[in-house]
Design an enzyme around this catalytic site. Structure first.
Site, PDB file in Angstrom:
ATOM      1  N   LYS A 122     -12.677 -12.058 -18.566  1.00 12.37           N
ATOM      2  CA  LYS A 122     -13.951 -11.707 -17.939  1.00 12.37           C
ATOM      3  C   LYS A 122     -13.755 -11.322 -16.482  1.00 12.37           C
ATOM      4  CE  LYS A 122     -16.584 -13.998 -15.525  1.00 12.37           C
ATOM      5  NZ  LYS A 122     -17.399 -15.038 -14.843  1.00 12.37           N
ATOM      6  N   ASP A 140     -19.766 -12.296 -19.936  1.00 12.48           N
ATOM      7  CA  ASP A 140     -20.109 -13.614 -19.399  1.00 12.48           C
ATOM      8  C   ASP A 140     -21.186 -14.228 -20.284  1.00 12.48           C
ATOM      9  OD1 ASP A 140     -22.424 -12.249 -18.805  1.00 12.48           O
ATOM     10  OD2 ASP A 140     -22.436 -12.750 -16.677  1.00 12.48           O
TER      11      ASP A 140
END
Length: 217
Positions: A122, A140
């Site tokens: 991420k 996320d």
């Protein structure tokens, strides 16, 4: 895994209409600042991170400057942010690796970024897309929640969701779609109380339709 059939183009067009100004809400001036800010943002709001980094980056503008600090000193600088002890440890270790292996520069490759302490896919995707302009889909909690509710993805695994989204969304729109989904998750499609009455995506949203059907029955 077979994904739900949803009108991907209509969903993306609607998200763009809702959030034409969507962008990364972390403040940064260069790849290094974005890298550190994104590490700090885990389980913390962008607003709080921006408050901390405003002064932090003025005093410590690069990895060399950060390494003038002990871990305890860095902890004191970022102690208002959750998980600050572990983050301080990872930031200093990352700065060491940037200097020893990358000439003090943030690498622009996924395989190099994820080798840095405290950096997962991420964070790497956030840096690649926002600092280097490389199409990427960072997943996320907001992206995960919204994409599952709408039907763009179907998984609890962020890596699987990333793969599903990048297969369904045109590469040129990966970065924008990431921002649209985050903004929607923060402003409308909240975790506990989604504001469905204010959502333009309800005609396409699988979870909204399921809830509506349940209420009717």
């Amino acid at each position: 895994m077979t994904l739900p059939r949803v009108p991907v183009t209509k969903i993306l067009d609607t998200l763009y209409e809702m959030y034409p100004e969507a962008h990364c809400e972390l403040d940064f001036r260069n790849p290094f600042e974005l890298l550190i800010a994104t590490i700090l943002s885990a389980q913390a709001t962008d607003k709080k991170v921006n408050q901390i980094t405003a002064g932090l980056f003025q005093k410590y503008p690069g990895p060399e400057a950060f390494l003038q600090l002990t871990q305890t000193e860095l902890e004191q600088e970022i102690k208002e942010i959750g998980l600050y002890k572990n983050k301080a440890k990872n930031i200093l270790a990352t700065c060491h690796l940037l200097l020893s292996k990358h000439g003090g520069q943030v690498p622009a490759k996924m395989e190099d970024l994820v080798e840095l302490p405290g950096v997962g896919r991420k964070t790497a995707n956030v840096v690649l897309s926002n600092a280097f302009g490389i199409p990427a889909m960072a997943v996320d909690t907001h992206v995960q929640r919204v994409s599952n509710r709408i039907g763009l993805a179907k998984s609890d695994d962020p890596v699987v969701i990333e793969t599903q989204l990048t297969k369904r969304i045109p590469k040129a729109k990966w970065t924008d779609a990431h921002h649209w989904l985050i903004w929607h998750g923060r402003r409308v499609c909240e975790a506990r109380k989604p504001k469905c009455e204010a959502c333009a995506l309800t005609p396409f949203c699988r979870e909204f339709k399921a809830r509506k059907k349940t209420r009717v029955e």
